[in-house]
Design an enzyme around this catalytic site. Structure first.
Site, PDB file in Angstrom:
ATOM      1  N   SER A 241       0.839  -1.195   0.000  1.00 40.64           N
ATOM      2  CA  SER A 241       0.000   0.000   0.000  1.00 40.64           C
ATOM      3  C   SER A 241       0.875   1.245   0.000  1.00 40.64           C
ATOM      4  O   SER A 241       2.099   1.159   0.042  1.00 40.64           O
ATOM      5  CB  SER A 241      -0.906   0.003   1.234  1.00 40.64           C
ATOM      6  OG  SER A 241      -0.121   0.183   2.396  1.00 40.64           O
ATOM      7  N   LYS A 242       0.228   2.349  -0.052  1.00 44.41           N
ATOM      8  CA  LYS A 242       0.911   3.643  -0.156  1.00 44.41           C
ATOM      9  C   LYS A 242       2.026   3.841   0.854  1.00 44.41           C
ATOM     10  O   LYS A 242       3.051   4.444   0.552  1.00 44.41           O
ATOM     11  CB  LYS A 242      -0.115   4.785  -0.017  1.00 44.41           C
ATOM     12  CG  LYS A 242      -0.687   5.210  -1.361  1.00 44.41           C
ATOM     13  CD  LYS A 242       0.375   5.891  -2.220  1.00 44.41           C
ATOM     14  CE  LYS A 242      -0.080   6.035  -3.660  1.00 44.41           C
ATOM     15  NZ  LYS A 242       1.068   6.332  -4.551  1.00 44.41           N
ATOM     16  N   ARG A 243       1.802   3.328   2.069  1.00 45.63           N
ATOM     17  CA  ARG A 243       2.806   3.606   3.094  1.00 45.63           C
ATOM     18  C   ARG A 243       4.124   2.875   2.827  1.00 45.63           C
ATOM     19  O   ARG A 243       5.131   3.135   3.457  1.00 45.63           O
ATOM     20  CB  ARG A 243       2.270   3.295   4.483  1.00 45.63           C
ATOM     21  CG  ARG A 243       2.156   1.840   4.804  1.00 45.63           C
ATOM     22  CD  ARG A 243       1.268   1.585   6.005  1.00 45.63           C
ATOM     23  NE  ARG A 243       0.749   0.240   5.966  1.00 45.63           N
ATOM     24  CZ  ARG A 243       1.446  -0.819   6.329  1.00 45.63           C
ATOM     25  NH1 ARG A 243       2.683  -0.684   6.759  1.00 45.63           N
ATOM     26  NH2 ARG A 243       0.918  -2.023   6.259  1.00 45.63           N
TER      27      ARG A 243
END
Length: 466
Positions: A241-243
Site C-alpha cells: 500500500s501507499k505507506r
RNA sequence: GGCCCGUUCGUCUAUCGGUUAGGACACCUGGUUUUCAACCAGGUAAGAGGGGUUCGACUCCCCUACGGGCUGCCA
C-alpha cells in the site's frame, strides 16, 4: 489447438497499481509467447468511482511497460445491454429467477440468522421457487439459481484444485433492481464474448471464480483456464500500500527505472524458471508458463529491482536508451537535454550505461557533460586544485592542443606528465577530475575528455589553471 | 465468526520422497582499479512449530501459529 486469448481487466478507479502491472505482464507474456491475443478491458461499471483520467493513466502505465494489447480497449459499461440480455436469458433458461426481496429484507434475514448463532448466513430468497402468478408489481433483481448442494471445483493452474461447498454460496444477484448488471455477471459475459481462454488474475478473485463458474455452467459456456496469482506485498509482508512507498507503475517510471528492467524484475517476482534471472522479454515469452508461478505472495525488493535494471541498462542500445532517458526526464519533470548535452550524451552512453542502474544515477554520473563552463568545483574537488596541480594543468594544456583525440593518444601524454612531475597517475587524476567535472568522484578522466572533446577539455583545464 | 489460499537463507526463488538443500539480490571479506561505481573470487545465511505416513520427508497427510483473501443490489 485453439488460439490462446488472455486479457487484463482493471477498474479505472486510480493509477495502474504495480500489482496490476504484473498481472497484465503475466497475461501479455502468456499470450505473446504462444502466438495468442492479449486483450484489454476496462471494468468501468461502477460509475461512481470510474474516471476517464484513471483509464488514461492505466493505458499510459501499460504503454510505458511496453505491454501492447490487441484490438480496441473494451468498455464494460458500454456492454451493459448485452449483460442484461444474458441475465434475461438465464431467466428464460430457468437458471435465474426474479427476486422481489428488498435490500432491507435481505439484511434483516442475515441479521436474524446471525442472531440465531449461525456461523454464516447465506440468504435464501423466498422467490427462488415462487410461482410467477404470485409476483408483486414491484422492482426485482435477477438472482442466479445456484446449486444448493454439492460442490464447485475450480481447477486452478496456480492454486491447484480448489473445492468450494455450494451451500456456502448464495444466489448472487446478476442484474440489479435498477436493471444494471453486476460485476460478477459482466466479467463472465465479457470474457466469454471476447473469447478469453485463460483468466490470469489476482487471487483475490479465487473465491469469486466459483460463482463465476456457475454462470458459465448456467449458460452452457466453456469455462476458461483459471490461474489466480498471489498479490504483491510490501517489504513487511503486508499488502502493498501507499505507506510502503510507490505503488503506481508511473511512479516507477518517474523514479527512473528502465522499462525493460521493470518487466524483467516483475516477471521474476513470483515466477521462476530454473535459475533464469536476467532475460529479455523475448526470452521471457518463450520461458513463461503458468506452472512456474508461485503460490505465496511475493515482497517487493528495491535492491533487486535496481540490480536487474542495471543489467538492462547495460544491455540497452545507445539510441534506444537515449530515447528512454529523455522520456524519463519528461516524466520526472526534469529539464530536457540541450543540443550540446544531447550530443555529448550520445558519446557517453556507451560507458555511462555500464555502471548506472537507473536514469537518475546515469544523470548523476553524467554531471560532467551536463555542466557548462566555467566549472565551479565543489569544496572537495577544489582542494585538489592547489598551486602545484594548477601548474601541472597549465603545462598539460598545450600538449593536448595537438594530440589526436583518442584514448590511445591521450594515455601516453597523461602518463608522461605525471612521471615528469614525479607523481602517480592517481595524483594527476584528482585535479583533472576537479577541472573537468568540478567533482572528486567522476567517470574515467579519459572517458570524460573523449566525451566533451578537445576544445571543451582544454578550455576547462585552462579555466582551472588560472 | 465461516470459507478459501499461503509459509525454503533478510528478499526473490530451485527442489516435484533419497541433494554437502542450488541460484540471484542484499550483506561481509579479498582482488582489480584513476576516484565512485562496475567487474572478478570467496564467505555468512533457510525448510514456521508439533504430530503422523514411509526404509527415508522441505517434498505426502493432520493439527497449531502466523500472514493474506473472500464473505455486498462494490469491482
Amino acid at each position: 489447438m485453439s488460439q490462446v486469448v488472455t486479457r487484463f481487466a482493471p477498474s479505472p478507479t486510480g493509477y495502474l497499481h504495480i500489482g496490476g502491472g504484473r498481472t497484465a505482464l503475466f497475461n501479455w507474456l502468456y499470450a505473446r509467447g504462444r502466438g495468442g491475443k492479449f486483450l484489454l478491458r476496462i471494468e468501468d461499471t461502477d460509475r461512481e468511482r470510474s474516471t476517464p483520467e484513471a483509464t488514461a493513466a492505466i493505458l499510459r502505465g501499460l504503454t510505458w511497460l511496453g505491454l501492447d494489447w490487441d484490438g480496441e480497449v473494451v468498455s464494460q459499461f458500454e456492454r451493459r445491454e448485452r449483460h442484461a440480455e444474458v441475465a434475461r436469458e438465464m431467466l428464460a433458461r430457468g437458471t435465474a429467477y426474479k427476486c422481489f426481496s428488498t435490500k432491507e429484507e435481505v439484511e434483516a434475514y442475515r441479521a436474524a440468522r446471525e442472531a440465531e448463532g449461525a456461523s454464516y448466513a447465506v440468504f435464501q430468497s423466498p422467490w427462488r421457487d415462487a410461482d410467477s402468478s404470485t409476483y408483486p408489481d414491484a422492482p426485482y433483481a435477477i438472482r442466479m439459481k445456484a446449486p444448493r448442494t454439492g460442490e464447485t471445483v475450480i481447477e486452478d493452474q496456480v492454486q491447484g484444485r480448489v473445492v468450494i461447498k455450494n451451500e456456502t454460496l448464495d444466489d448472487m444477484i446478476v442484474l440489479r433492481s435498477d436493471g444494471t448488471p453486476v460485476y460478477m455477471l459482466a466479467v463472465v459475459v465479457d470474457d466469454h464474448d471476447m473469447g478469453v481462454t485463460h483468466v490470469i488474475r489476482g487471487d483475490d478473485h479465487l473465491n469469486n471464480a466459483a460463482r463465476q463458474q456457475m454462470v458459465y455452467d448456467a449458460m452452457g459456456w466453456t469455462v476458461p483456464v483459471w490461474a489466480h496469482i498471489p498479490l504483491i506485498h510490501g517489504p513487511d509482508g503486508k499488502k502493498l500500500s501507499k505507506r510502503h512507498g510507490a505503488t503506481g507503475v508511473e511512479e516507477y517510471q518517474a523514479m527512473g527505472y528502465p522499462a525493460a528492467g521493470m518487466r524483467n524484475y516483475l516477471t521474476r517476482l513470483g515466477w521462476a524458471h530454473g535459475d533464469a534471472e536476467i532475460f529479455t522479454s523475448d526470452e521471457a515469452m518463450k520461458m513463461f508458463d503458468l506452472s512456474g508461478i508461485g503460490r505465496a505472495p511475493a515482497r517487493l525488493d528495491f535492491k533487486k529491482l535496481e540490480n536487474t535494471c542495471g543489467h538492462h541498462m547495460a544491455m540497452a542500445e545507445d539510441a534506444a536508451l537515449l530515447h528512454e532517458l529523455e522520456a524519463y526526464l519528461v516524466s520526472a519533470g526534469r529539464p530536457a537535454l540541450t543540443e550540446t548535452q544531447r550530443a555529448r550524451m550520445q558519446n557517453a552512453l556507451g560507458f555511462l550505461k555500464k555502471s548506472a542502474k537507473t536514469f537518475p544515477e546515469l544523470m548523476e554520473k553524467a554531471a560532467f557533460l551536463l555542466a557548462d563552463r566555467p566549472i565551479v568545483p565543489e569544496s572537495k574537488a577544489a582542494e585538489a586544485l592547489d598551486t602545484v596541480s594548477r601548474g601541472i594543468l597549465s603545462a598539460l594544456t598545450p600538449r593536448l592542443q595537438n594530440a589526436s583525440w583518442t584514448r590511445e593518444a591521450l594515455e601516453p601524454i597523461l602518463t608522461e606528465i605525471a612521471a615528469e612531475n614525479g607523481i602517480g597517475f592517481g595524483k594527476l587524476a584528482a585535479p583533472l577530475r576537479a577541472a573537468i567535472a568540478g567533482r572528486s568522484v567522476t567517470p574515467s578522466v579519459y572517458d570524460m575528455m573523449l566525451t566533451i572533446g578537445r576544445d571543451e577539455t582544454v578550455a576547462r583545464l585552462a579555466d582551472a589553471a588560472r
